[in-house]
Design an enzyme around this catalytic site. Structure first.
Site, PDB file in Angstrom:
ATOM      1  N   MET A   1      56.357  24.328  -6.316  1.00  0.00           N
ATOM      2  CA  MET A   1      55.804  24.804  -8.313  1.00  0.00           C
ATOM      3  C   MET A   1      55.786  26.074  -8.034  1.00  0.00           C
ATOM      4  SD  MET A   1      54.053  22.845 -10.376  1.00  0.00           S
ATOM      5  CE  MET A   1      54.097  20.978  -9.982  1.00  0.00           C
ATOM      6  N   HIS A   2      57.381  26.611  -8.727  1.00  0.00           N
ATOM      7  CA  HIS A   2      58.083  27.576  -8.360  1.00  0.00           C
ATOM      8  C   HIS A   2      57.308  28.604  -9.249  1.00  0.00           C
ATOM      9  CE1 HIS A   2      62.039  25.572  -7.521  1.00  0.00           C
ATOM     10  NE2 HIS A   2      61.458  24.857  -8.095  1.00  0.00           N
ATOM     11  N   ASP A   3      57.202  28.201 -10.760  1.00  0.00           N
ATOM     12  CA  ASP A   3      56.103  29.422 -11.827  1.00  0.00           C
ATOM     13  C   ASP A   3      55.022  29.217 -11.804  1.00  0.00           C
ATOM     14  OD1 ASP A   3      59.016  29.345 -12.976  1.00  0.00           O
ATOM     15  OD2 ASP A   3      58.431  27.896 -14.363  1.00  0.00           O
TER      16      ASP A   3
ATOM     17  N   THR B   1      60.250  29.953  -3.564  1.00  0.00           N
ATOM     18  CA  THR B   1      59.127  29.425  -4.007  1.00  0.00           C
ATOM     19  C   THR B   1      59.577  27.703  -3.911  1.00  0.00           C
ATOM     20  OG1 THR B   1      61.227  29.417  -5.975  1.00  0.00           O
ATOM     21  CG2 THR B   1      59.151  30.297  -6.585  1.00  0.00           C
TER      22      THR B   1
END
Length: 346
Positions: free
Chosen positions: A265-267, A199
């Site tokens: 922007m992991h999520d 991520t």
């Protein structure tokens, strides 16, 4: 066919974009939202979730308040990363919606029973609510169609301690309970884990925010590194304005920690995996969580070679095409923003 979804967020700047992305996705039908304390308190997370639903003109979706503390530790939050309300510089209008009377754990179980075999679960925050749901319904691993978790770090430095990722470190006991439960159930498909290893390659830059606004039909949205700290968007599109203000804060945070004027922007990536696992290559492993190490508590450990003699309990996302994903994210969210009126209607 639209996928029935239960999502569990600690909203959060990147959680916010993940939520908007799912609301923008015609193949997603969000049946419930759990609000987990993590980036900010559970009550602030719930307020953020309700407000984003209003901004996006979303249908009625139950939003449940989650546990207000981890299973064992006191809650740690991360306002320096996400801002005092968890959404950077964004100032969302007060929500017109109310919380569900159910707890987050109860909502997990209710939806899993109502949509047994078809419900897709997504967790982008600590795993507290899901662990509590397992206490209520031990069959939960067998009832879900798929589970995606944003969390952990394996061959990558941590973002909380040298070896720990934030979501897991906030509630290690909950994370271990979830991984152990899915290992014992020998479920198929295995939960997909999106760790920092992957991520942190999903990097949003100022040009991506400008492109997002262009797609929404409001050109001229610029986030520049030499802008004064705290500069605010004046975009006439409310969704673009709020996202821009949230993302600017996130970029300023990353720069302050010598990572560049960017935003990981992991999520949103985990949200995309929940809808379409083909966004990532995965590798099966047995995942466990260190609970007692004096400097490694909360570290995720993966047994790739079967040394523990235990069944794999996770498919760990290991590779993707970041540029292709970001182009997809910009197009989908930008087009969705273009469809909204000034008062959040479509």
């Amino acid at each position: 066919m639209r996928q029935q979804m239960m999502i569990d967020l600690d909203t959060g700047i990147d959680d916010s974009l993940a939520l908007v992305y799912l609301l923008a996705s015609p193949e997603a039908r969000i049946r419930g939202i759990a609000s987990t304390g993590g980036n900010v308190t559970a009550r602030q997370v719930a307020a953020n979730n309700l407000a984003w639903l209003d901004v996006c003109g979303a249908p009625d979706i139950p939003v449940a308040l989650g546990a207000e503390a981890p299973i064992l530790d006191e809650l740690r939050t991360s306002e320096e990363t996400h801002g005092p309300q968890g959404i950077g510089y964004a100032e969302l209008p007060a929500a017109r919606r109310e919380l569900s009377p159910l707890s987050a754990a109860e909502l997990w179980v209710k939806l899993a029973r109502e949509h047994e075999g078809t419900l897709v679960g997504l967790v982008t925050g600590p795993l507290t609510n899901l662990a509590l749901a397992l206490d209520l319904e031990p069959r939960l691993p067998e009832m879900l169609s798929r589970l995606v978790i944003m969390g952990g770090a394996f061959h990558h430095p941590g973002n909380t301690t040298p070896s720990t990722e934030w979501n897991i470190s906030v509630d290690p006991e909950a994370a271990k309970q979830v991984f152990d439960a899915f290992g014992a159930a020998e479920t198929h498909p295995l939960p997909i884990v999106c760790p920092l290893d992957l991520t942190e390659r999903i990097i949003l830059r100022p040009d991506d925010v400008s492109a997002l606004a262009e797609v929404a039909g409001v050109p001229g949205e610029v986030i520049a590194p030499d802008d004064p700290l705290g500069e605010r968007s004046t975009s006439p599109n409310p969704l673009i304005r709020h996202l821009s203000d949230a993302i600017r804060f996130y970029m300023e945070f990353h720069r302050a920690y010598d990572q560049g004027f960017i935003a990981h922007m992991h999520d949103p990536f985990a949200a995309a995996i929940a809808l379409n696992p083909h966004w990532a290559k995965t590798r099966a492993a047995t995942v466990d969580v260190e609970l007692s190490g004096t400097i490694t508590r909360g570290t995720t450990v993966a047994d790739w070679a079967g040394m523990w003699g235990r069944h794999p309990n996770a498919d760990i996302a290991s590779d993707t095409d970041p540029e292709a994903f970001l182009a997809h994210l910009v197009e989908r969210v930008g087009s969705f923003a273009a469809s909204l009126t000034a008062d959040g209607q479509r």
